[in-house]
Design an enzyme around this catalytic site. Structure first.
Site, mmCIF file in Angstrom:
data_model
loop_
_atom_site.group_PDB
_atom_site.id
_atom_site.type_symbol
_atom_site.label_atom_id
_atom_site.label_comp_id
_atom_site.label_asym_id
_atom_site.label_seq_id
_atom_site.Cartn_x
_atom_site.Cartn_y
_atom_site.Cartn_z
ATOM 1 C CE1 TYR A 80 -3.838 2.230 0.213
ATOM 2 C CE2 TYR A 80 -2.965 2.990 2.313
ATOM 3 C CZ TYR A 80 -3.871 3.106 1.271
ATOM 4 O OH TYR A 80 -4.806 4.103 1.287
ATOM 5 C CE LYS A 84 -2.785 5.385 -1.577
ATOM 6 N NZ LYS A 84 -3.864 6.174 -2.196
#
Length: 239
Positions: A80, A84
């Site tokens: 995650y 990002k």
């Protein structure tokens, strides 16, 4: 984006600077990150699994583990935060002369005031745990009572976005990355969440399928994996 692109706090450093990622930069500095190279690795891995007639479920979990492995290789704790960070690199690299502001919130939760207190679309992060507790399905939390949760209400994040746009509307900002969190000035501890949930659902309980209120007890806080294992073993035997 989110604040966790900066990785985990190490060596006692509690302050993470609001600095942009350069293309190819990694957290551990051991090697240069090639985003397109990573995409090719993923494609190669999927092709390899499918050539072996792996089931979709096997592919799903294998790729999940492989993604974590690649993230850890460059210093990120999970896919995650890793993806990002790559997103930030791409935006910064290709923005050209377009003005850019990057907002990095921590864990976004339901709203503080707008459009009304407690609003959220779907159940994510901390909200799913609170919902499970209110339903009587979760009776314990894993974490030290004094651990600070990096949370920020959704409407405060939006307020920060609007403020940053207005503040930087007349000229390109020199510093264009903003971390949005309550952890330093208004910290929320795990024990605060436990106590708030208990008081709220005692006053405003959910109702079961028969229309009767679901009675909750104050959740048990388990400050170590050892305590968690003991608790789960005892709970299994009691059931």
């Amino acid at each position: 984006m989110l604040a966790y692109v900066c990785g985990e706090v190490k060596d006692g450093k509690a302050i993470l600077q609001e600095k942009p990622f350069e293309m190819g930069q990694t957290l551990n500095g051991t090697s240069k990150l090639d985003i397109y190279g990573e995409m090719n690795l993923l494609k190669k891995k999927i092709d390899e699994l499918r050539s072996k007639d792996a089931t979709e479920n096997t592919i799903k979990y294998t790729m999940k583990e492989y993604g974590i492995e690649r993230a850890n290789f460059y210093g990120w704790p999970n896919t995650y935060a890793f993806t990002k960070a790559m997103g930030e690199m791409h935006v910064l690299h290709h923005k050209d002369n377009v003005p850019l502001i990057i907002i990095r919130p921590t864990m976004v939760t339901s709203t503080y005031k707008d459009p009304f207190s407690g609003w959220i679309e779907g159940l994510r992060t901390l909200d799913s745990i609170i919902y499970g507790y209110g339903q009587g399905e979760i009776t314990s939390f894993l974490g030290h009572p004094k651990t600070i949760l990096d949370t920020i209400p959704a409407d405060l994040v939006i307020n920060c976005v609007i403020t940053a746009i207005v503040a930087c509307s007349n000229q390109a900002p020199k510093n264009f990355i903003y971390h949005v969190s309550s952890s330093l000035r208004n910290p929320l501890k795990i024990s605060d969440v436990r106590n708030s949930c208990y008081h709220y659902f005692t006053k405003v309980p959910y109702k079961n399928k028969n229309g009767k209120p679901i009675i909750v007890s104050k959740a048990t806080l388990l400050s170590s994996m050892c305590a968690f294992d003991i608790y789960m073993t005892a709970d299994t035997f009691c059931r």
